[in-house]
Design an enzyme around this catalytic site. Structure first.
Site, PDB file in Angstrom:
ATOM      1  N   CYS A 188       0.639  -1.239   0.008  1.00  0.00           N
ATOM      2  CA  CYS A 188       0.030  -0.092   0.113  1.00  0.00           C
ATOM      3  C   CYS A 188       0.877   0.931   0.419  1.00  0.00           C
ATOM      4  CB  CYS A 188      -1.409  -0.077   1.386  1.00  0.00           C
ATOM      5  SG  CYS A 188      -1.896  -1.326   1.450  1.00  0.00           S
ATOM      6  N   ARG A 199       4.271  -0.487  -5.020  1.00  0.00           N
ATOM      7  CA  ARG A 199       4.096  -1.070  -3.362  1.00  0.00           C
ATOM      8  C   ARG A 199       2.608  -1.919  -3.272  1.00  0.00           C
ATOM      9  NH1 ARG A 199       7.347   1.870   0.468  1.00  0.00           N
ATOM     10  NH2 ARG A 199       5.851   0.992   2.020  1.00  0.00           N
ATOM     11  N   TRP A 233      -2.400  -3.019  -2.148  1.00  0.00           N
ATOM     12  CA  TRP A 233      -2.338  -4.231  -1.635  1.00  0.00           C
ATOM     13  C   TRP A 233      -3.309  -4.505  -0.921  1.00  0.00           C
ATOM     14  CZ3 TRP A 233      -0.537  -8.257   1.161  1.00  0.00           C
ATOM     15  CH2 TRP A 233      -0.213  -9.602   0.172  1.00  0.00           C
ATOM     16  N   ASN A 287      -2.198   2.096   5.735  1.00  0.00           N
ATOM     17  CA  ASN A 287      -1.336   0.922   5.573  1.00  0.00           C
ATOM     18  C   ASN A 287      -1.248   0.188   6.863  1.00  0.00           C
ATOM     19  OD1 ASN A 287       0.385  -0.495   4.433  1.00  0.00           O
ATOM     20  ND2 ASN A 287       2.219   0.661   4.274  1.00  0.00           N
ATOM     21  N   GLY A 288      -1.433  -0.734   6.270  1.00  0.00           N
ATOM     22  CA  GLY A 288      -0.997  -1.895   7.636  1.00  0.00           C
ATOM     23  C   GLY A 288      -2.457  -2.704   8.496  1.00  0.00           C
ATOM     24  N   GLU A 307      16.947 -18.941  -5.902  1.00  0.00           N
ATOM     25  CA  GLU A 307      16.908 -17.518  -5.803  1.00  0.00           C
ATOM     26  C   GLU A 307      16.067 -17.354  -7.353  1.00  0.00           C
ATOM     27  OE1 GLU A 307      15.941 -14.659  -4.874  1.00  0.00           O
ATOM     28  OE2 GLU A 307      16.821 -13.696  -6.908  1.00  0.00           O
ATOM     29  N   LYS A 354      12.547 -16.217  -8.767  1.00  0.00           N
ATOM     30  CA  LYS A 354      12.274 -15.101  -9.882  1.00  0.00           C
ATOM     31  C   LYS A 354      11.454 -15.761 -11.033  1.00  0.00           C
ATOM     32  CE  LYS A 354      13.724 -12.558  -8.395  1.00  0.00           C
ATOM     33  NZ  LYS A 354      13.856 -11.850  -6.928  1.00  0.00           N
ATOM     34  N   GLU A 373       7.579 -15.780  -9.999  1.00  0.00           N
ATOM     35  CA  GLU A 373       7.291 -14.398  -9.711  1.00  0.00           C
ATOM     36  C   GLU A 373       6.075 -13.884 -10.112  1.00  0.00           C
ATOM     37  OE1 GLU A 373       9.205 -12.187  -5.717  1.00  0.00           O
ATOM     38  OE2 GLU A 373      10.368 -12.626  -6.869  1.00  0.00           O
ATOM     39  N   HIS A 388      16.478 -37.711  -4.022  1.00  0.00           N
ATOM     40  CA  HIS A 388      15.923 -38.221  -2.629  1.00  0.00           C
ATOM     41  C   HIS A 388      14.117 -37.501  -2.671  1.00  0.00           C
ATOM     42  CE1 HIS A 388      18.900 -39.050  -0.469  1.00  0.00           C
ATOM     43  NE2 HIS A 388      20.306 -38.271  -0.706  1.00  0.00           N
ATOM     44  N   LYS A 422       5.616  -4.594  -3.836  1.00  0.00           N
ATOM     45  CA  LYS A 422       7.699  -4.539  -3.169  1.00  0.00           C
ATOM     46  C   LYS A 422       7.392  -4.774  -1.597  1.00  0.00           C
ATOM     47  CE  LYS A 422      11.433  -3.584  -4.820  1.00  0.00           C
ATOM     48  NZ  LYS A 422      12.164  -4.667  -5.163  1.00  0.00           N
TER      49      LYS A 422
HETATM   50  O1  M6R Z   1      12.775  -5.504   1.371  1.00  0.00           O
HETATM   51  P1  M6R Z   1      12.875  -6.907   1.656  1.00  0.00           P
HETATM   52  O2  M6R Z   1      13.952  -7.759   1.009  1.00  0.00           O
HETATM   53  O3  M6R Z   1      12.698  -7.166   2.926  1.00  0.00           O
HETATM   54  O4  M6R Z   1      11.639  -7.867   0.703  1.00  0.00           O
HETATM   55  C1  M6R Z   1      11.826  -9.750   1.096  1.00  0.00           C
HETATM   56  C2  M6R Z   1      11.364 -10.068   0.138  1.00  0.00           C
HETATM   57  O5  M6R Z   1       9.621  -9.519   0.292  1.00  0.00           O
HETATM   58  C3  M6R Z   1      11.980 -10.072  -1.257  1.00  0.00           C
HETATM   59  O6  M6R Z   1      12.642 -10.507  -1.285  1.00  0.00           O
HETATM   60  C4  M6R Z   1      10.550 -10.667  -1.793  1.00  0.00           C
HETATM   61  O7  M6R Z   1      10.717 -11.472  -2.302  1.00  0.00           O
HETATM   62  C5  M6R Z   1      10.927 -10.048  -3.363  1.00  0.00           C
HETATM   63  N1  M6R Z   1       9.550 -10.182  -4.305  1.00  0.00           N
HETATM   64  C6  M6R Z   1      11.604 -11.017  -4.035  1.00  0.00           C
HETATM   65  O8  M6R Z   1      12.135 -10.690  -6.188  1.00  0.00           O
END
Ligand code: M6R
Length: 616
Positions: A2, A27, A76, A102-103, A489, A493, A496, A512, A611
């Site tokens: 948000c 956000r 969001w 926000n929250g 990672e 990626k 996502e 396994h 984000k």
């Molecule tokens: O701001 P942060 O690094 O604490 O965020 C953690 C995760 O929310 C963030 O890395 C998320 O997994 C990303 N979308 C990855 O691309």
């Protein structure tokens, strides 16, 4: 998670708020809304489901020119589906107040039931509407000012909030407050801006005040900013200068922020290293470590907490710290750590990694660790964010604003900081010789150029190759040692931004269970640089091939073994084992970007994500 924007001043309120919403759209982007008040006491709220441009279209024929103050929000969803009626701002029932939030208000149901008993009715499913109704209820019942009503209401609330409130009969004032969700006030020339981060503010002023938890800002036209606590005590006004430029917030000729950020890495890595690897690699100076050397020398254990991509960086940090500093390291998901009844004491160093510096779970883990007496060190990107403020010390990764929701340059920045931090601690603990440290430090200085070469040589190749794999429905990402977190990672990626199922696994663990999934329709991306586990991973590559799976291999230049087995080979330059994660993750970023683009996905704003995750 948000985005909030607010403005009061003589500028065009609507235009400034909409521009601000676009800056904050990363956000959250399932709905957006705006509240405008004019001098005649007309308070109008306009809202629309979807992205900010939907709101703009909706507002096209609405009166907005006479506004003198306003608040706006991009959402969001947490409570209630994305829809027009759940979008913020929310009105109080009598239309007197409008509020953005926000929250999450954890006790919202309790408060809502009590308000319903008093005769209130609700139009949305949100916790936010409960808060605005509560403020108005208190204001009317006690015949008090908006400020007092906000203070009293926030005393009743359990949870996290950043809020901004506008009052119909008081168009000269915006009241804003925060607890565990970020809020920044920009102080301009006769105007105030308010936002969840500094990105909507920077083109108007560089002077900002970051609100602290349980502080309330009173922004009044023609008057200086006032800050009070929930107890109505004056709070200190600490004006900071923004180090942010508008060009950093634009795409600079790239079609997407994500691609821009991938291609920025040679520069961002250089910025990250600058001033830390000095004397041509003779020394590594991570100030936060040097300033707290006894903590690192005496530490019996290091615990790293993080979420998502930052958690993957943390796993690499574990290998680095164990190899270089001979110290036991545990890596925890912050969301698990905070509720795991952790055992910590003042012999522990806790490292919290967070790009945004605002992730709710990581922030909570930081608070718990400090309470238990551990020395807490933060690694963040956003200057002035909550985690750097709540930790004992720390290091900024200095990679500039990361706008794409999928983290790329922040990940390599985090890994680079962890590498330099491990070298710095090794220096202090005497676990590496000066010669060993200098060798790695000198090599660090060559990494930005190597990343540049990878981007130049592999971009077209990956783009073409991605066409073959666009319609695969599952992927396996495999690696060993330092390449195992890189595999995790790479898989994150891809899922996502392309919504394709991808699993990261330690390559040897495949036999396994996951090996059962392999067939000609399931490609494996295998990260296999020349390191001490190379011979081992060759076996795993053979095992995949023997089951008909196609293989994309990321290997060291000149590799002649895996290159013969794999269907596609992406070569990266040879570097020391501890530096391979930065190098091998670059082609994986490109793979996920191009597959998502081929599928027509919005890579900068993937569905359901935001984000900065400021809720649990
Ligand atoms: O701001 P942060 O690094 O604490 O965020 C953690 C995760 O929310 C963030 O890395 C998320 O997994 C990303 N979308 C990855 O691309």
């Amino acid at each position: 998670m948000c985005g909030i924007v607010g403005y009061i001043g003589s500028g065009n309120v609507y235009d400034i708020l909409i521009k601000g919403l676009h800056r904050l759209e990363y956000r959250g982007y399932d709905s957006a809304g705006i509240a405008l008040v004019n001098d005649a006491g007309k308070l109008a709220v306009y809202k629309a489901k979807g992205k900010v441009h939907n709101l703009e279209e909706y507002c096209n024929d609405k009166p907005k020119e006479e506004a003198v103050a306003g608040i706006a929000h991009t959402r969001w969803a947490t409570h209630g589906e994305p829809s027009d009626h759940n979008a913020h701002p929310h009105y109080s029932e009598d239309g007197n107040l409008a509020l953005v939030h926000n929250g999450t208000i954890e006790n919202y149901q309790l408060l809502k039931d009590a308000l319903i008993e008093q005769g209130c009715t609700f139009k949305s499913e949100t916790d936010t509407e409960v808060l605005v109704q509560l403020i108005e209820y208190i204001k009317v019942k006690n015949d008090c000012s908006l400020l007092d009503a906000v203070r009293k209401a926030l005393h009743e609330v359990v949870g996290a909030y950043a809020i901004a409130v506008l009052e119909k009969d008081n168009p000269d004032t915006i009241i804003a407050a925060r607890k565990s969700s970020p809020l920044v006030v920009g102080i301009g020339d006769g105007e105030f801006l308010l936002a969840s981060d500094a990105t909507p503010i920077v083109e108007y002023t560089k002077d900002v005040v970051y609100l602290k938890d349980e502080e309330i800002a009173i922004l009044q036209r023609g008057k200086p900013i006032q800050l009070v606590t929930l107890e109505n005590e004056k709070a200190e006004i600490d004006v900071k200068k923004l180090e942010l430029s508008i060009s950093q917030l634009e795409k600079g000729g790239f079609p997407h922020f994500m691609l821009k950020e991938i291609f920025e890495q040679p520069k961002t890595l250089l910025d990250c290293i600058r001033g830390r690897v000095i004397d041509n690699g003779k020394k590594v100076m991570v100030n936060g470590v040097i300033d707290n050397k006894l903590k690192f020398i005496r530490a019996k254990r290091i615990v790293i907490v993080a979420c998502g991509t930052s958690w993957h960086a943390a796993l690499i940090g574990k290998y680095l710290l164990q190899d270089m500093c001979k110290i036991p390291v545990a890596v925890e998901y912050a969301s698990e750590f905070r509720y795991s009844r952790p055992v910590l004491d003042n012999n522990d160093v806790v490292i919290a990694i967070s790009q945004s510096g605002e992730t709710a779970d990581t922030l909570a883990a930081v608070k718990i660790a400090r309470k238990m007496g551990a020395f807490v060190y933060g690694i963040s990107n956003v200057v002035g964010s909550s985690i750097p403020r709540e930790t004992d010390s720390g290091t900024y990764i200095h990679v500039g604003p990361e706008i794409g929701v999928a983290s790329t340059k922040a990940f390599t920045g985090q890994v680079m900081v962890l590498t330099m931090l491990a070298l710095s601690v090794a220096q202090l603990r005497g676990t590496m010789t000066d010669k060993e440290i200098t060798e790695i430090a000198r090599e660090i200085l060559t990494i930005p150029e190597k990343v540049d070469n990878i981007l130049k040589t592999l971009n077209e190749k990956v783009k073409n190759m991605s066409l073959i794999y666009t319609y695969a429905r599952n992927f396996l990402y495999l690696g060993r040692g330092y390449s195992y977190p890189v595999a995790l990672e790479g898989a994150l990626k891809l899922k996502e931004i392309s919504y394709v199922h991808a699993e990261g696994y330690p390559a040897a663990e495949m036999k396994h269970g996951p090996i059962a999934l392999i067939d000609e329709e399931m490609p494996s991306v295998i990260i296999a640089p020349k390191d001490h586990l190379y011979d081992k991973i060759v076996n795993n590559v053979q095992q995949v091939k023997a089951r008909g799976g196609s293989i994309i291999a990321v290997v060291t230049e000149g590799d002649d073994l895996i290159s013969q087995i794999a269907d596609h080979v992406l070569e990266v330059p040879k570097v020391s084992e501890c530096l391979t994660p930065i190098i091998t993750s670059i082609p994986l970023q490109l793979i996920s970007y191009y597959i998502a683009i081929n599928k027509g996905k919005n890579v900068d704003m993937p569905r359901n994500l935001a984000k900065s995750v400021t809720v649990e």
